[in-house]
Design an enzyme around this catalytic site. Structure first.
Site, mmCIF file in Angstrom:
data_model
loop_
_atom_site.group_PDB
_atom_site.id
_atom_site.type_symbol
_atom_site.label_atom_id
_atom_site.label_comp_id
_atom_site.label_asym_id
_atom_site.label_seq_id
_atom_site.Cartn_x
_atom_site.Cartn_y
_atom_site.Cartn_z
ATOM 1 N NE ARG A 1 -0.719 10.700 6.591
ATOM 2 C CZ ARG A 1 0.296 10.987 7.385
ATOM 3 N NH1 ARG A 1 0.713 12.235 7.499
ATOM 4 N NH2 ARG A 1 0.896 10.034 8.060
ATOM 5 C CD GLU B 1 20.455 6.335 4.498
ATOM 6 O OE1 GLU B 1 19.456 5.673 4.172
ATOM 7 O OE2 GLU B 1 20.513 7.008 5.560
ATOM 8 N NE ARG C 1 -0.454 0.265 4.976
ATOM 9 C CZ ARG C 1 -0.130 1.434 5.508
ATOM 10 N NH1 ARG C 1 -0.466 2.550 4.864
ATOM 11 N NH2 ARG C 1 0.510 1.521 6.641
ATOM 12 C CG ASP D 1 9.588 0.965 12.480
ATOM 13 O OD1 ASP D 1 10.538 1.219 11.713
ATOM 14 O OD2 ASP D 1 8.389 1.057 12.142
ATOM 15 N NE ARG E 1 19.804 -2.652 -2.094
ATOM 16 C CZ ARG E 1 20.662 -2.302 -3.053
ATOM 17 N NH1 ARG E 1 21.477 -3.202 -3.573
ATOM 18 N NH2 ARG E 1 20.713 -1.052 -3.465
ATOM 19 N NE ARG F 1 17.620 8.064 4.807
ATOM 20 C CZ ARG F 1 16.866 7.594 5.805
ATOM 21 N NH1 ARG F 1 15.661 8.102 6.019
ATOM 22 N NH2 ARG F 1 17.299 6.634 6.601
ATOM 23 C CE1 TYR G 1 14.585 -1.175 8.898
ATOM 24 C CE2 TYR G 1 12.226 -0.786 9.154
ATOM 25 C CZ TYR G 1 13.532 -0.327 9.187
ATOM 26 O OH TYR G 1 13.785 0.986 9.516
#
Length: 372
Positions: free
Chosen positions: A176, A300, A172, A350, A249, A280, A348
């Site tokens: 917004r 990066e 997804r 958070d 990666r 970035r 991964y």
């Protein structure tokens, strides 16, 4: 019986929280790490009186009040809100995709106008069953957003053409139809005042730590020191790549100290064109609203992972997930070793996920109710 109840391999958030909680329950812990610092990838280094995120931007965010209260019990967090910008060939756009972005793209001012443009672009494509990431993204947001804000960044991040990447990578895309630049929807968000190293120092207060030591290079000796081992490194490396190497990666960082108080006006600017080699630029002082006379920026660069590199993002495609399952089944037979964290789970996470998983593991081991 060893000298310690627990040997914790890895001084990142998972291992540090585990050690802290085990110590609270009267257990003696030794934390070791092959790096010469604590904190894992969340480590921050003071450069020019700025807390530099040495392994990429780390923004703490969660909707779990218990975890938010937990981290704030060690150090105070500031009110930083992640609102990155996208730079596409010099054009600036707000992220995530919201009404500010749509106004910058098309000059629209109402949600109805923006929705109509996106719907029209999607309908013209007539993509019924997306066969790859490109088709999946186009079917969600249309051509303009995809080509300016997704395609180049994604191909740099993964090192592959979007048409060669599986569709499931983008399940997804948050769109917004409000003027809201807050990247996360979580209830709580911020940066520890004084940096993440200060947070982990508090978590590990009173616990014995040995840095710059490699557990796997002298595994038998380290195993002999404790009754149980908590291992937060790469699970395939633990088993000497018995079934093959799990793919990741990796990232390369280039830091620059600039004799200016403000380089780009934002903590994170993504470069979404394909020509710019980095993804970035991070300007670290903005994470803590810094007013220092100089600034530190980091470019990066994504790269393919090799054994000497730091693994960042697991490549969770079918091939690698099947391989991980073999290692996972093997790990369940271990009576002495507990696997945990991003590398142990080949997933991964958070930061709030990592802390929650560590607290859940403690609750399980000590036969306590899960409070998270």
């Amino acid at each position: 019986m060893g000298k310690y109840d627990f040997l914790i391999v890895g001084a990142g958030l998972y291992g540090s929280v585990f050690a802290h909680e085990a110590k609270k329950r009267g257990k003696k812990c030794l934390v070791i790490d092959k790096r010469k610092h604590i904190g894992g990838n969340a480590y921050t280094e003071n450069i020019e009186n700025i807390n530099v995120h040495k392994y990429g931007a780390h923004i703490f965010h969660t909707s779990n009040k218990k975890i938010w209260d937990y981290v704030n019990s060690f150090v105070e967090f500031n009110r930083y809100t992640n609102s990155p910008l996208a730079n596409y060939n010099g054009e600036l756009y707000n992220l995530p995709f919201n009404m500010n972005t749509f106004h910058q793209l098309w000059g629209v001012k109402t949600p109805d106008e923006a929705q109509a443009i996106i719907k029209s672009q999607i309908e013209k494509l007539n993509i019924k069953e997306p066969a790859n990431l490109e088709e999946q993204a186009l079917s969600l947001v249309g051509t303009d957003i995809y080509h300016k804000l997704i395609k180049g960044y994604t191909e740099k991040q993964w090192g592959r053409k979007a048409t060669d990447l599986p569709a499931f990578i983008i399940k997804r895309l948050p769109v917004r139809f409000t003027f809201d630049n807050n990247y996360f929807n979580d209830n709580y968000q911020g940066i520890p005042i004084g940096g993440y190293t200060a947070l982990v120092e508090k978590i590990l207060d009173g616990i014995e730590i040995k840095l710059g030591v490699n557990y796997l290079s002298d595994k038998d000796y380290f195993d002999s020191l404790a009754d149980k081992v908590v291992y937060t490194g790469m699970i395939d490396e633990f088993y000497n790549y018995k079934f093959g190497i799990l793919e990741y990666r990796s990232l390369h960082f280039e830091n620059e100290i600039i004799d200016s108080s403000n380089y780009q006006g934002n903590a994170v600017v993504n470069y979404t064109d394909s020509e710019t080699p980095f993804t970035r630029i991070i300007e670290h002082k903005h994470f803590e609203f810094g007013t220092q006379p100089k600034t530190v920026v980091t470019r990066e660069y994504p790269k393919e992972w090799k054994k000497e590199d730091e693994p960042y993002y697991p490549v969770n495609d079918d091939k690698n997930n099947k391989l991980f399952k073999l290692y996972s089944e093997l790990s369940k037979k271990e009576s002495k070793v507990i696997f945990g964290g991003r590398l142990g789970d080949y997933k991964y996470y958070d930061m709030h996920h990592i802390i929650g998983l560590s607290l859940k593991k403690i609750a399980t081991l000590f036969n306590e109710p899960d409070s998270i």
